[in-house]
Design an enzyme around this catalytic site. Structure first.
Site, PDB file in Angstrom:
ATOM      1  N   LYS A 124     -23.314 -40.762  46.315  1.00 47.23           N
ATOM      2  CA  LYS A 124     -22.103 -39.916  46.378  1.00 47.23           C
ATOM      3  C   LYS A 124     -20.964 -40.667  47.054  1.00 47.23           C
ATOM      4  O   LYS A 124     -19.826 -40.686  46.560  1.00 47.23           O
ATOM      5  CB  LYS A 124     -22.403 -38.615  47.132  1.00 47.23           C
ATOM      6  CG  LYS A 124     -23.256 -37.649  46.320  1.00 47.23           C
ATOM      7  CD  LYS A 124     -23.792 -36.476  47.145  1.00 47.23           C
ATOM      8  CE  LYS A 124     -24.746 -35.643  46.278  1.00 47.23           C
ATOM      9  NZ  LYS A 124     -25.414 -34.583  47.033  1.00 47.23           N
ATOM     10  N   GLN A 173     -25.543 -32.655  53.121  1.00 45.93           N
ATOM     11  CA  GLN A 173     -26.688 -32.884  52.237  1.00 45.93           C
ATOM     12  C   GLN A 173     -27.871 -31.998  52.653  1.00 45.93           C
ATOM     13  O   GLN A 173     -28.262 -31.980  53.814  1.00 45.93           O
ATOM     14  CB  GLN A 173     -27.087 -34.373  52.287  1.00 45.93           C
ATOM     15  CG  GLN A 173     -28.225 -34.747  51.350  1.00 45.93           C
ATOM     16  CD  GLN A 173     -27.852 -34.593  49.878  1.00 45.93           C
ATOM     17  OE1 GLN A 173     -26.733 -34.922  49.459  1.00 45.93           O
ATOM     18  NE2 GLN A 173     -28.777 -34.086  49.070  1.00 45.93           N
ATOM     19  N   ASP A 202     -19.375 -28.308  47.278  1.00 49.79           N
ATOM     20  CA  ASP A 202     -20.677 -27.986  46.690  1.00 49.79           C
ATOM     21  C   ASP A 202     -20.686 -26.577  46.101  1.00 49.79           C
ATOM     22  O   ASP A 202     -21.638 -26.191  45.430  1.00 49.79           O
ATOM     23  CB  ASP A 202     -21.774 -28.090  47.764  1.00 49.79           C
ATOM     24  CG  ASP A 202     -22.785 -29.188  47.457  1.00 49.79           C
ATOM     25  OD1 ASP A 202     -22.729 -29.746  46.352  1.00 49.79           O
ATOM     26  OD2 ASP A 202     -23.625 -29.463  48.328  1.00 49.79           O
TER      27      ASP A 202
END
Ligand code: NAP
Length: 301
Positions: free
Chosen positions: A55, A99, A122
């Site tokens: 990422k 994460q 997200d």
């Protein structure tokens, strides 16, 4: 005799990335704003580290400011909450990604809900989930994997799914629910199936668009697929592959790809289908968030 069109997620992802790069460069030129993504990882789970570094790397490739915060496994809830707060207040950061999963002693939900919704790239904040649920696709941020899967659906069927039956197998907050809402927003007639669904095969057979996100290797067989359907396979399952040598493994989806591609008109492979879209849509969400923060009209993907 596979007749199906193979939906190329790598190609679709590459073209979105080109558009993200152009949008980020445009924003910098016109508003002097460099798109910023912060990725936070706690602990040393190797799979999570691999995701996070890809990422961060992709963010750099897109021309973003890319910041990675790597915290030790023993980080406390308060320390993590403080970091999120400081990223919330940092005007050079437009997207914050924590994460998951977090180490067991940490509670992820309050952390995720403490991210400012406009930086929640997200798409997991209840404000963003609520906007999607109420059909507001213009001011929120959409969970990356369903957003990517939807882009692949649109590559086959266009924007308007009027008259089409869609079945989503799986009802997670991360994927199944937002996917069902995206399909509904595009006028499909949507069924959400799950572990308590009766006669799943026949429910699946009613689908013009069949989306599988279960986590069970090759569960969806050819006779679950309506002839001519579009099949979107979200599952990523690692199974033993002794034919490749001792101890070897390979990735398969939730769909028995070989047999299903004899029946479907279009199908995503695993790997190379939905998988590459997730990071791509994270970049898309971040450049959208940066445009909004600068008061500029965000690009559409
Ligand atoms: N980047 C990507 O491509 C990406 C991103 C996210 C996820 N994935 C993959 O997608 C899959 C699903 O992810 P997820 O996060 O949504 O998983 P999840 O939270 O474990 O949800 C799985 C869903 O499948 C349903 N289910 C389980 N067994 C079933 C059965 N026998 N018949 C019908 N439904 C069944 C569950 O039903 P209940 O709710 O009734 O338990 C649940 O709703 C996984 O393989 C994951 O690796 C890929």
């Amino acid at each position: 005799m596979a007749l199906a069109t193979v939906i190329d997620g790598k190609k679709a992802a590459a073209s979105v990335i080109e558009a993200v790069k152009a949008a980020a460069a445009g924003l910098e030129a016109e508003a002097g704003a460099k798109t910023g993504l912060a990725v936070v990882i706690v602990g040393d789970d190797p799979a999570s580290h691999a995701y996070v570094s890809s990422k961060s790397k992709m963010a750099k490739e897109c021309g973003f400011k890319s910041v990675q915060h790597t915290l030790p496994a023993e980080t406390t809830q308060e320390e993590l909450a403080k970091l999120v707060e400081s990223l919330n207040d940092d005007p050079s950061i437009h997207g914050i990604l924590v994460q998951l999963p977090l180490p067991k002693h940490l509670d992820s939900e309050p952390i995720i809900q403490s991210i400012r919704p406009e930086k929640d790239v997200d798409g997991l904040h209840v404000v963003n989930a609520g906007k999607l649920a109420t059909g507001d696709l213009d001011t929120g941020l959409i969970s990356c994997t369903p957003a990517g899967a939807m882009l692949l659906v649109r590559s086959i069927h266009g924007e308007d799914l009027s008259g089409l039956n869609a079945v989503v197998i799986g009802r997670s907050n991360l994927f199944g629910k937002p996917m069902a809402q995206l399909l509904l927003n595009a006028n499909a007639t949507v069924t959400t199936a799950h572990s308590r669904t009766k006669d799943l095969a026949s429910v699946a057979r009613g689908a013009d668009i069949l989306v599988a996100a279960v986590g069970r290797p090759e569960m969806v067989k050819a006779d679950w697929v309506k002839p001519g359907a579009t099949v979107i396979d979200v599952g990523i399952n690692r199974i033993a592959a002794p034919e490749r040598g001792e101890g070897k493994s390979r990735l398969v989806g939730d769909v028995a790809y070989g047999q299903a591609s004899d029946v479907a008109a279009a199908i995503t492979p695993v790997p190379g289908g939905v998988g590459p879209m997730t990071i791509t849509m994270l970049m898309a969400n971040t450049v959208i968030a940066a445009h909004r923060a600068a008061g500029q009209k965000p690009p559409k993907f």
